[in-house]
Motif scaffolding. Structure first.
Motif, PDB file in Angstrom:
ATOM      1  N   UNK A 101       0.834  -1.202   0.000  1.00 41.17           N
ATOM      2  CA  UNK A 101       0.000   0.000   0.000  1.00 41.17           C
ATOM      3  C   UNK A 101       0.871   1.256   0.000  1.00 41.17           C
ATOM      4  N   UNK A 102       1.863   1.315   0.885  1.00 43.13           N
ATOM      5  CA  UNK A 102       2.702   2.510   0.966  1.00 43.13           C
ATOM      6  C   UNK A 102       3.516   2.706  -0.315  1.00 43.13           C
ATOM      7  N   UNK A 103       3.986   1.625  -0.914  1.00 41.11           N
ATOM      8  CA  UNK A 103       4.767   1.742  -2.143  1.00 41.11           C
ATOM      9  C   UNK A 103       3.923   2.207  -3.327  1.00 41.11           C
ATOM     10  N   UNK A 104       2.603   2.056  -3.224  1.00 42.25           N
ATOM     11  CA  UNK A 104       1.719   2.467  -4.318  1.00 42.25           C
ATOM     12  C   UNK A 104       1.308   3.937  -4.219  1.00 42.25           C
ATOM     13  N   UNK A 105       1.642   4.598  -3.124  1.00 41.22           N
ATOM     14  CA  UNK A 105       1.183   5.973  -2.909  1.00 41.22           C
ATOM     15  C   UNK A 105       2.025   6.961  -3.714  1.00 41.22           C
ATOM     16  N   UNK A 106       1.397   8.028  -4.225  1.00 40.12           N
ATOM     17  CA  UNK A 106       2.155   9.050  -4.959  1.00 40.12           C
ATOM     18  C   UNK A 106       2.979   9.906  -4.003  1.00 40.12           C
ATOM     19  N   UNK A 107       4.175  10.245  -4.408  1.00 38.58           N
ATOM     20  CA  UNK A 107       5.039  11.121  -3.612  1.00 38.58           C
ATOM     21  C   UNK A 107       4.895  12.552  -4.124  1.00 38.58           C
ATOM     22  N   UNK A 108       4.673  13.471  -3.188  1.00 41.79           N
ATOM     23  CA  UNK A 108       4.572  14.873  -3.556  1.00 41.79           C
ATOM     24  C   UNK A 108       3.245  15.289  -4.142  1.00 41.79           C
TER      25      UNK A 108
END
Length: 418
Positions: A141-148
């Motif tokens: 889940x965390x790896x799929x989240x957009x950064x920024x």
């Protein structure tokens, strides 16, 4: 003048006899704390003579809440005399609501029998078995989240992680897991708060829940026992006489208990990390502090704002005369801000000493059954989050649940920084 300033001024000027801290609007705008602070100071056992739920007593100080919560012989949870929440209509067969009995609404010995039927799911050996799966899912889940970029943390993180875990506990089809979120939300609401338009709609959706789980129950009943909650109910000798409403009542307790507490704490943790970035950095630099940070999140957020009891007899409590049949509300949200017990209670302190000294899981026989599993999910989430991010930024004001029971969020826009 913003809403919080208005509430702070009103809490100072409003006569105590006019206080009604059950108003959902206060929770939706996070305006309760000034009212609770004054009640703790001036009238910690407060009688509200009129509300949409009828008259009720507010218990607002930590030690008083513990005394009420551990005295089930005088202050009952049993639905036959009332309900275990302030709003009778969400659980009892009054004013068009469905009757939903479960062990939170029972006193011993019946309570103990029903609780024991499902307690093996959170046995220590099961928690060990779950940790690897929780970590894999959390990482995905965390790896799929957009950064920024802005996104709704409640939807993409809190709901996603809790519904996957709840589906695992129930051995519920993962592709339908969002149904669990919907049913959980419906159980704790009444018409007019944005989820359902009528008692009939609410009942229809809860009957859909019952029909879905009845199919699962019948399947598990025909198979050898398995380590999931539905199989445990299907094969427990003490649970063989459950009526349809008994079964639905047990289901909604498991769904709400397995969903809302953890979901709200996951969202509250993100808000805490935004408001107190130095505390987030402190844990990022010293992961051993997670053992304190996790219970501090649960205290600071207090995902279940209250539980209610009904007086079984006339009793004097802290100089006030509580009558038989009176509603007595333990405001955990207030007790967790009692500065006589908790130092700097309004602040989020990641390395707080005695961090487990809080009321969020309740006390006595009704202490939260899944508290260790909830803490495990939170521990894994923040272990993985502190590895990945330098800061969690909440953008704008979160949208809160309009409820005096579920102290949680509908929308929390965040931006992640690495």
């Amino acid at each position: 003048m913003n809403a919080n300033t208005i509430d702070a001024e009103l809490a100072k000027s409003l006569p105590l006899e006019d206080f009604d801290v059950s108003q959902t609007e206060l929770f939706a705008r996070n305006g309760l704390h000034p009212y609770f602070e004054r009640l703790r100071r001036e009238d910690p056992v407060h009688y509200c003579k009129d509300s949409i739920y009828g008259p009720y007593w507010s218990i607002t100080k930590y030690r008083d809440i513990v005394d009420i919560d551990t005295n089930h012989k005088v202050f009952s949870s049993d639905v036959s005399v009332g309900a275990f929440v302030l709003d009778d209509t969400t659980l009892n067969a009054v004013d068009g609501a469905m009757y939903l009995p479960n062990f939170l609404g029972m006193d011993p010995p019946t309570h103990d029998v029903h609780r024991m039927a499902v307690s093996p799911i959170v046995a220590p050996q099961n928690l060990l078995r779950f940790e690897k799966l929780i970590r894999e899912r959390t990482s995905e889940v965390l790896d799929s989240l957009p950064i920024g970029e802005e996104f709704n943390w409640v939807d993409l993180v809190s709901i996603e992680l809790t519904t996957m875990m709840l589906a695992t506990l129930l051995d519920f089809p993962l592709e339908d897991r969002r149904k669990l979120t919907r049913w959980s939300d419906i159980v704790t609401t009444r018409p007019g708060y944005g989820l359902v338009d009528s008692w009939e709609q609410r009942e229809a959706e809860l009957l859909e829940c019952l029909a879905y789980f009845q199919r699962l129950y019948d399947e598990r009943k025909a198979l050898p026992p398995r380590p999931d909650l539905i199989s445990m109910l299907a094969h427990a000798p003490t649970m063989q006489d459950l009526t349809a409403t008994d079964f639905l009542g047990m289901l909604v307790l498991l769904i709400v208990g397995g969903n809302d507490t953890t979901r709200s704490s996951m969202s509250g943790g993100a808000l805490a990390c935004h408001l107190y970035p130095d505390e987030f950095t402190k844990v990022k630099n010293n992961p051993s502090l997670l053992a304190r940070m996790v219970p501090e999140i649960v205290r600071w957020q207090t995902p279940i704002a209250h539980m209610r009891r009904t007086a079984l007899e006339d009793v004097e409590f802290r100089g006030k005369q509580i009558r038989k049949g009176d509603k007595v509300v333990m405001w955990y949200l207030s007790g967790n801000r009692d500065d006589e017990v908790i130092d700097r209670p309004m602040d989020f302190i990641a390395d707080r000493p005695r961090a487990r000294q809080h009321l969020s899981f309740g006390f006595g026989i009704h202490r939260c059954l899944g508290n260790r599993l909830a803490e495990l999910q939170l521990k894994v989430l923040w272990e993985e989050a502190t590895k990945r991010y330098s800061r969690i930024e909440v953008v704008g004001e979160p949208t809160r649940v309009p409820s005096n029971l579920i102290n949680g969020f509908i929308d929390m826009q965040v931006r992640l920084h690495v």
